[in-house]
Motif scaffolding. Structure first.
Motif, mmCIF file in Angstrom:
data_model
loop_
_atom_site.group_PDB
_atom_site.id
_atom_site.type_symbol
_atom_site.label_atom_id
_atom_site.label_comp_id
_atom_site.label_asym_id
_atom_site.label_seq_id
_atom_site.Cartn_x
_atom_site.Cartn_y
_atom_site.Cartn_z
ATOM 1 N N PRO A 9 -53.691 52.142 116.514
ATOM 2 C CA PRO A 9 -54.553 53.251 116.074
ATOM 3 C C PRO A 9 -55.487 52.808 114.948
ATOM 4 C CG PRO A 9 -52.237 53.919 116.180
ATOM 5 C CD PRO A 9 -52.266 52.433 116.314
ATOM 6 N N HIS A 10 -56.657 53.399 114.902
ATOM 7 C CA HIS A 10 -57.631 53.013 113.868
ATOM 8 C C HIS A 10 -57.083 53.275 112.467
ATOM 9 C CE1 HIS A 10 -60.921 53.832 117.116
ATOM 10 N NE2 HIS A 10 -60.272 52.702 117.328
ATOM 11 N N TRP A 11 -56.415 54.411 112.293
ATOM 12 C CA TRP A 11 -55.907 54.745 110.960
ATOM 13 C C TRP A 11 -54.858 53.748 110.508
ATOM 14 C CZ3 TRP A 11 -50.774 55.573 110.128
ATOM 15 C CH2 TRP A 11 -49.988 55.887 111.227
ATOM 16 N N LEU A 12 -54.026 53.268 111.447
ATOM 17 C CA LEU A 12 -52.991 52.300 111.087
ATOM 18 C C LEU A 12 -53.610 50.955 110.723
ATOM 19 C CD1 LEU A 12 -49.996 51.753 110.821
ATOM 20 C CD2 LEU A 12 -49.911 51.179 113.246
ATOM 21 N N TYR A 13 -54.706 50.612 111.367
ATOM 22 C CA TYR A 13 -55.419 49.371 111.036
ATOM 23 C C TYR A 13 -55.871 49.390 109.581
ATOM 24 C CZ TYR A 13 -59.200 45.884 111.217
ATOM 25 O OH TYR A 13 -60.025 44.818 110.975
ATOM 26 N N TRP A 14 -56.497 50.493 109.167
ATOM 27 C CA TRP A 14 -57.005 50.572 107.793
ATOM 28 C C TRP A 14 -55.866 50.718 106.790
ATOM 29 C CZ3 TRP A 14 -61.529 48.769 107.590
ATOM 30 C CH2 TRP A 14 -62.439 48.973 108.616
ATOM 31 N N VAL A 15 -54.848 51.499 107.138
ATOM 32 C CA VAL A 15 -53.702 51.629 106.227
ATOM 33 C C VAL A 15 -53.022 50.281 106.033
ATOM 34 C CG1 VAL A 15 -51.389 52.629 105.993
ATOM 35 C CG2 VAL A 15 -53.307 54.067 106.684
ATOM 36 N N GLY A 16 -52.893 49.504 107.116
ATOM 37 C CA GLY A 16 -52.277 48.182 106.999
ATOM 38 C C GLY A 16 -53.071 47.252 106.105
#
Length: 437
Positions: A9-16
């Motif tokens: 997911p895009h949000w998980l990419y940025w959170v990571g």
């Protein structure tokens, strides 16, 4: 063999990208034990990341990890055989579809031509000898006969193809299913071994720590390297920090350096997904490609501070510190021209990326000049972040469709950090010249 259909997911990419470096920096600042010990959390982490090839066993100095290697190699071999069988099956299936379409098409044509053949022959027989009508009937009769003869030839060829290809197709399908099942059983065997080792790991850690020598021996090479570093007086990163700009550059450089660790895990996942599960991702390469681009931009100020940039210093190295400062001061004009151009062009790219009308984002409306800044701020709400119908600006063109505008704004941040570090370097050169030592 089971498949993987996970898409990051895009949000998980940025959170990571944000959370992982913070956690890594906190862990790196913990006091290290004086004695070398095997770690239970690390053993479990290795088992999760590389358990299918027995890396946790090798970490704990257990040769039983060699049991995993032939099973894993068999999985790779089985998947390769299944891939080859699938390719052959696809080729045979295409040939079967072509032959079946030929049968359907030519059978109707031949039947239609045969049904009208008697009428055409009668029309030819009844036509006046040598007349235009007889010649026209003869041509129609000839075309019908040609259609029948060519159609029957194509039908014969198609029936032969079906008879020959069908058993080969079935054989390829059986081969694919066999290797898929064999690879799946081998994979489940590895999972069972890893699950068993999850129970045994605490005991393996205790046994490995008990086998450690009471005093850690230092090899001659390690001792020589430590002595050389001490003699050269190598500077630590913290030795470069003289003001808040330097500390900011050091923090940003350390922060993005941990992204390289993320790349290791992501590419490891991509290799396993591709070669073990036959499920290549549509996000791993693009995500890491964009991440390394942002890392390069953010780390520019850090590289400038620690003098990690490549430069030709045949004439520069022998100079005294004040003369080096004079050279740096004079050449800083070219640096600020470059950094300023980078900042301006990055700002243009970032604004253009936001302005792309790919959704009804209020920020995109502001970037296109349709509303003012105050109206944009006042209109921001939770729906601008959670509504799936709202897209913020430019996105990638592949199936992952990750937003590209954050990367463009990272270019702006990198340019600002570089200019700030240039100002810090300029002030240091001025102070060095003023001291005149």
């Amino acid at each position: 063999m089971p498949g993987l259909s996970f898409t990051l997911p895009h949000w998980l990419y940025w959170v990571g990208l944000i959370v992982f470096p913070i956690v890594a920096m906190i862990l790196s600042r913990r006091p290290q034990p004086k004695e070398r010990r095997y770690s239970l959390p690390l053993a479990y982490m290795i088992a999760i990341a590389g358990g299918i090839i027995g890396l946790h066993r090798f970490y704990l100095k257990s040769l039983l990890g060699l049991v995993y290697i032939p099973i894993f190699l068999f999985i790779l071999y089985a998947n390769n055989q299944a891939h080859d069988a699938r390719t052959v099956l696809s080729d045979y299936a295409n040939q079967m579809r072509v032959a079946e379409r030929t049968l359907t098409r030519e059978e109707s044509r031949v039947q239609e031509a045969q049904a009208g053949l008697a009428d055409l022959q009668k029309a030819y027989d009844e036509a006046e000898e040598g007349s235009f009508g007889q010649k026209s009937a003869e041509r129609r009769l000839q075309r019908a006969q040609d259609t029948i003869s060519k159609g029957e030839a194509r039908l014969t060829e198609a029936r032969t193809a079906v008879a020959e290809i069908a058993p080969r197709r079935d054989e390829a399908a059986a081969s694919r299913n066999f290797w898929r099942q064999a690879g799946g059983y081998a994979f489940y065997l590895i999972l069972a071994l890893v699950a068993l080792d999850f129970v045994l790991i605490p005991g393996l850690v205790r046994r490995a720590n008990a086998a450690l020598p009471l005093t850690e021996e230092v090899s001659e090479a390690e001792a020589a390297l430590a002595a050389a570093e001490k003699e050269e007086g190598l500077k630590q990163d913290s030795d470069y920090a003289e003001n808040w700009i330097d500390r900011l550059s050091l923090f940003c450089g350390e922060f993005v350096s941990y992204w390289a660790v993320i790349a290791v895990f992501v590419y490891y996942y991509e290799v396993i997904a591709r070669y073990v599960f036959n499920s290549p991702t549509n996000w791993a390469h693009e995500g890491m490609y964009l991440m390394f681009g942002m890392q390069y931009l953010i780390a520019g100020a850090y590289a400038m501070l620690t003098e990690s940039h490549v430069r030709v210093d045949i004439f520069y190295a022998p100079l005294s510190k004040p003369r080096k400062a004079w050279v740096d001061l004079l050449t800083s004009v070219f640096f600020f021209i470059f950094a300023g151009t980078l900042l301006v062009t990055s700002w243009i790219f970032a604004m253009d990326a936001i302005a792309v009308p790919s959704g009804n984002s209020i920020v995109s409306d502001w970037a296109r000049g349709q509303i003012g800044f105050g109206e944009m701020i006042g209109g921001l709400g939770l729906n601008q972040w959670t509504d799936p119908n709202i897209r913020w600006g430019e996105i990638s063109f592949n199936e992952w469709e990750v937003p590209l505008w954050p990367m463009k704004w990272v270019m702006v941040i990198g340019a600002v950090l570089l200019i700030l570090q240039g100002i810090s370097k300029l002030s240091k050169d001025v102070r060095e010249i003023a001291r005149g030592n």
